[in-house]
Structures are given as structure tokens and as C-alpha cells.
Design a protein around this motif. Structure first.
Motif, mmCIF file in Angstrom:
data_model
loop_
_atom_site.group_PDB
_atom_site.id
_atom_site.type_symbol
_atom_site.label_atom_id
_atom_site.label_comp_id
_atom_site.label_asym_id
_atom_site.label_seq_id
_atom_site.Cartn_x
_atom_site.Cartn_y
_atom_site.Cartn_z
ATOM 1 N N LEU A 35 -11.476 6.821 -9.680
ATOM 2 C CA LEU A 35 -11.877 7.947 -8.977
ATOM 3 C C LEU A 35 -11.676 7.766 -7.348
ATOM 4 C CD1 LEU A 35 -15.486 8.569 -10.878
ATOM 5 C CD2 LEU A 35 -13.508 10.112 -10.751
ATOM 6 N N THR A 36 -11.963 6.332 -6.784
ATOM 7 C CA THR A 36 -11.771 6.248 -5.709
ATOM 8 C C THR A 36 -10.297 6.481 -5.224
ATOM 9 O OG1 THR A 36 -13.200 4.529 -5.640
ATOM 10 C CG2 THR A 36 -11.515 4.335 -3.869
ATOM 11 N N LEU A 37 -9.304 6.277 -6.182
ATOM 12 C CA LEU A 37 -7.742 6.807 -5.886
ATOM 13 C C LEU A 37 -7.721 8.112 -5.943
ATOM 14 C CD1 LEU A 37 -5.788 3.967 -7.873
ATOM 15 C CD2 LEU A 37 -6.057 4.213 -5.583
ATOM 16 N N LEU A 38 -8.167 8.911 -6.708
ATOM 17 C CA LEU A 38 -8.265 10.104 -6.906
ATOM 18 C C LEU A 38 -8.685 11.065 -5.996
ATOM 19 C CD1 LEU A 38 -7.484 12.712 -8.974
ATOM 20 C CD2 LEU A 38 -9.879 12.437 -9.689
ATOM 21 N N PHE A 39 -9.902 10.755 -5.395
ATOM 22 C CA PHE A 39 -10.639 11.476 -4.143
ATOM 23 C C PHE A 39 -9.902 11.061 -2.893
ATOM 24 C CE2 PHE A 39 -13.472 12.304 -7.553
ATOM 25 C CZ PHE A 39 -13.592 13.626 -7.614
ATOM 26 N N ARG A 40 -9.454 9.740 -2.699
ATOM 27 C CA ARG A 40 -8.628 9.562 -1.561
ATOM 28 C C ARG A 40 -7.018 10.149 -1.438
ATOM 29 N NH1 ARG A 40 -9.045 3.172 -0.345
ATOM 30 N NH2 ARG A 40 -7.448 3.530 0.916
ATOM 31 N N GLY A 41 -6.759 10.870 -2.542
ATOM 32 C CA GLY A 41 -5.321 11.344 -2.661
ATOM 33 C C GLY A 41 -4.235 10.453 -3.073
ATOM 34 N N GLU A 42 -4.563 9.275 -3.778
ATOM 35 C CA GLU A 42 -3.663 8.217 -3.806
ATOM 36 C C GLU A 42 -3.282 8.118 -5.364
ATOM 37 O OE1 GLU A 42 -5.194 4.852 -1.808
ATOM 38 O OE2 GLU A 42 -5.236 5.721 0.048
ATOM 39 N N LEU A 43 -3.852 8.864 -6.136
ATOM 40 C CA LEU A 43 -3.864 8.640 -7.712
ATOM 41 C C LEU A 43 -2.364 9.699 -7.975
ATOM 42 C CD1 LEU A 43 -4.468 7.446 -10.327
ATOM 43 C CD2 LEU A 43 -6.093 9.161 -10.488
ATOM 44 N N ILE A 44 -2.629 10.710 -7.572
ATOM 45 C CA ILE A 44 -1.469 11.769 -8.194
ATOM 46 C C ILE A 44 -0.400 12.198 -6.890
ATOM 47 C CG2 ILE A 44 -1.123 14.271 -9.017
ATOM 48 C CD1 ILE A 44 -3.028 12.648 -10.872
ATOM 49 N N ASN A 45 0.749 12.209 -7.443
ATOM 50 C CA ASN A 45 1.886 12.231 -6.616
ATOM 51 C C ASN A 45 1.833 13.470 -5.657
ATOM 52 O OD1 ASN A 45 4.584 11.913 -5.479
ATOM 53 N ND2 ASN A 45 5.516 12.197 -7.401
#
Length: 340
Positions: free
Chosen positions: A260-270
Motif C-alpha cells: 500500500l505504501t508503494l501504491l500510494f507513493r506511486g512506486e508500485l505501478i509502472n
């Protein structure tokens, strides 16, 4: 426990044991086990398969809750004695399913609408209470009406030994370990494939779904390694314990928090994938973005849905671990009570 109490008999004893008072459970289960053995052994001696013999005997005893009530002379009059066991089974099932689905739907809608945390929590609690009350009231009302109208209710009253819960020992065997490791290996292969070749079709070279930064790679592979180690430890221990359930909870919660941290920091999806979708969508996509601007646009809604899915997956994993531990404990209690 004797050899006869191995399949249907063992499950029937466990079901009856859960429905009788703890103070009288050892005596009741000992007598019931002896009674089942006395009926099963002659059938086996005549050449009948043991499982078939046990199934026939416990089928003759009837629904375990009703049988337990007859042993302890406990009246079943919440909705009437005839439908009590069927009412209780259905009510338990509905209370496991309906409130969870209702609360999940409300929370998801509130997240998409960008409601504050307090409003989401308040709505979830209110819906939970209302759903439990409605499920209890309407389920009981239906059975009350069936009882009072004299409906035959053959389908509702049907019971057979195949409905007995499976043996509660919940051991993790070799096949469980293999299945877990194969699943994790496939997940690791998919991540490598996505990073090297890309997964999302574009009409040309596929685009990776995960962001090219190292963090998604590190986080996902780290948890795959930890889950593999956990599966091996569980196999070695052979059964769920409180410590393993706690470790499973920590792993699932940490996975949800990290992703979730990666997702909402914009670091999960290309980001390149998002840009491609935007360009390929044209004016129709732009209209969707404007229509959903209050909820953060189309990508904002998709992000909420993905985050909700990650949380739901982790919550299911946590609940599954504790339920398996609960079944282990129930099986141990029933075995001790039956004199194993």
C-alpha cells in the motif's frame, strides 16, 4: 479413540462434542463412541467397508446438534424443535458471509468517494450492526413462519453425514507444502517475466506492469522468500500453533503495509503503463477522468480498488491462519474429551 472412530465417526463425535456442556462431554463422548463401535464392528465383520459402515451408523443417529440436545435433555425452542438445528446452521453460515460482504462494500464505496477515516469507520460499524441484526431477525422469522405454518420443509431438514465438518486436525502435509512452493515459484516467475519482458500488451513490445524502480522488486521477492520459509516451518511443525498464526498475521500485515505504501507513493505501478493507457484511451478516457475527478480520476478509483484488493487478500490470509489454529484446538479438545 478406537479404530472405528476414524472418518465419519470421528467427525460426528467432534460435532456432538461442540454441542454438549464441557462438564459432561467426556462421559457423553465415551458412551457415544462405544455405541458407534458396537454398531460398526458387526457391519465390518460382515464385509462392509468401514467408512460406509460409519456413514450409515451416524446417519441413523441424525443431525449432531439435535442428537446432542436429546442426550442432555436440552429443549430447542428458539424457533421450534423441528427446525432448530437447520436454523442454527444457516444462521452461522450467513453471519460469516453477509456482514463481511456488506461492510466491505460500504468501505470500498467510501474509499472511492474519498470520505474521511472517521466517516469510513462510523459507516462500517453502523452497517456491521445493522447487518447482524437483520440477518438474525429475518432468518429467525423465516423459520418461525415455517414452524407455525406446518410446512414440510423436506429440503431444509435434509441432513446427511457428508455435511459433517472435516476432521479438525488441520495438519500441513507434503502436498500443502508443494502447493505453496509452486504458487510462490509461479509468482516469482511472473515478476521476473514482467521485469524482463513486460506483461501488458501494446501491439508492439509489452510494457512491464510493475514500476522499474528496485523497491517493488525487493518488496515482492522479499515476501516470497519469507512465505516460502514460513511454509517449510509449518510443514516441519506439522500443525498450526499460536506462534505460527502470529507470524502469519505479521507477514500478511507487513505485506499489506508495504504494498500500500508503494501504491500510494506511486512506486508500485509502472508510470509508462499509465501514460500508455492515457494516450490509448483518447477522448473517452479524458471524459472518464473529468467525470470521476472528485474521486481522483479513473486512476484514483483503480488505485483504491487495487489497494482494497491487497488489504482483502491480507485479511483473508490472516483469518485463514487463525481459523486453522481454531480447528486444531477444537480437534485436540474433542480428542482429549473422547479419551484419546
Amino acid at each position: 479413540m478406537t479404530a472405528t472412530a476414524s472418518a465419519y465417526a470421528d467427525r460426528y463425535l467432534a460435532a456432538v462434542g461442540r454441542a454438549v456442556p464441557a462438564s459432561s462431554r467426556p462421559e457423553i463422548l465415551a458412551e457415544l463412541e462405544a455405541s458407534i463401535a458396537e454398531q460398526v464392528e458387526p457391519r465390518v465383520a460382515e464385509g462392509e467397508d468401514r467408512d460406509a459402515a460409519e456413514r450409515a451408523v451416524v446417519a441413523g443417529l441424525g443431525e449432531p446438534i439435535a442428537y446432542a440436545s436429546s442426550l442432555i435433555d436440552r429443549p430447542m425452542w428458539v424457533v421450534g424443535p423441528r427446525y432448530y438445528a437447520a436454523w442454527l446452521r444457516l444462521l452461522r453460515l450467513l453471519l460469516w458471509i453477509v456482514p463481511f460482504c456488506a461492510v466491505g462494500g460500504v468501505v470500498l464505496a467510501q474509499l472511492i468517494a474519498r470520505a474521511p477515516a472517521g466517516a469510513i469507520f462510523g459507516s462500517a460499524i453502523a452497517v456491521l450492526i445493522q447487518t447482524i441484526v437483520h440477518v438474525g431477525f429475518w432468518t429467525t422469522l423465516v423459520f418461525f413462519a415455517l414452524e407455525r405454518t406446518g410446512s414440510t420443509g423436506d429440503t431444509i431438514l435434509d441432513w446427511n453425514p457428508d455435511q459433517l465438518p472435516q476432521s479438525a486436525d488441520a495438519r500441513s502435509g507434503r502436498m500443502d507444502l508443494i502447493a505453496s512452493l509452486v504458487f510462490l515459484a509461479v509468482a516469482a516467475g511472473a515478476i521476473v517475466w514482467d521485469r524482463v519482458l513486460g506483461f501488458f500488451p501494446t501491439g508492439g513490445a509489452p510494457i512491464p506492469i510493475l514500476a522499474p524502480a528496485p523497491w517493488p522488486w525487493i518488496v515482492l521477492f522479499g515476501f516470497i522468500v519469507l512465505e516460502a520459509a514460513f511454509a517449510i516451518v509449518l510443514y516441519v511443525r506439522r500443525r498450526w500453533t499460536t506462534a505460527l498464526a502470529v507470524v502469519n498475521t505479521v507477514l500478511a500485515a507487513a505485506f499489506a503495509a508495504a504494498t500500500l505504501t508503494l501504491l500510494f507513493r506511486g512506486e508500485l505501478i509502472n508510470p509508462s503503463l499509465l501514460s500508455f493507457i492515457t494516450e490509448a484511451g483518447g477522448e473517452g478516457f479524458a471524459q472518464g477522468q473529468r467525470a470521476s475527478a472528485a474521486q481522483g480520476g479513473v486512476f484514483g478509483i483503480l488505485g483504491v480498488l487495487l489497494g482494497f484488493g491487497l488489504v482483502a487478500f491480507s485479511a483473508w490470509d490472516i483469518a485463514d491462519g487463525w481459523l486453522k489454529l481454531r480447528r486444531v484446538r477444537r480437534g485436540a479438545v474433542a480428542a482429549v474429551a473422547a479419551g484419546v
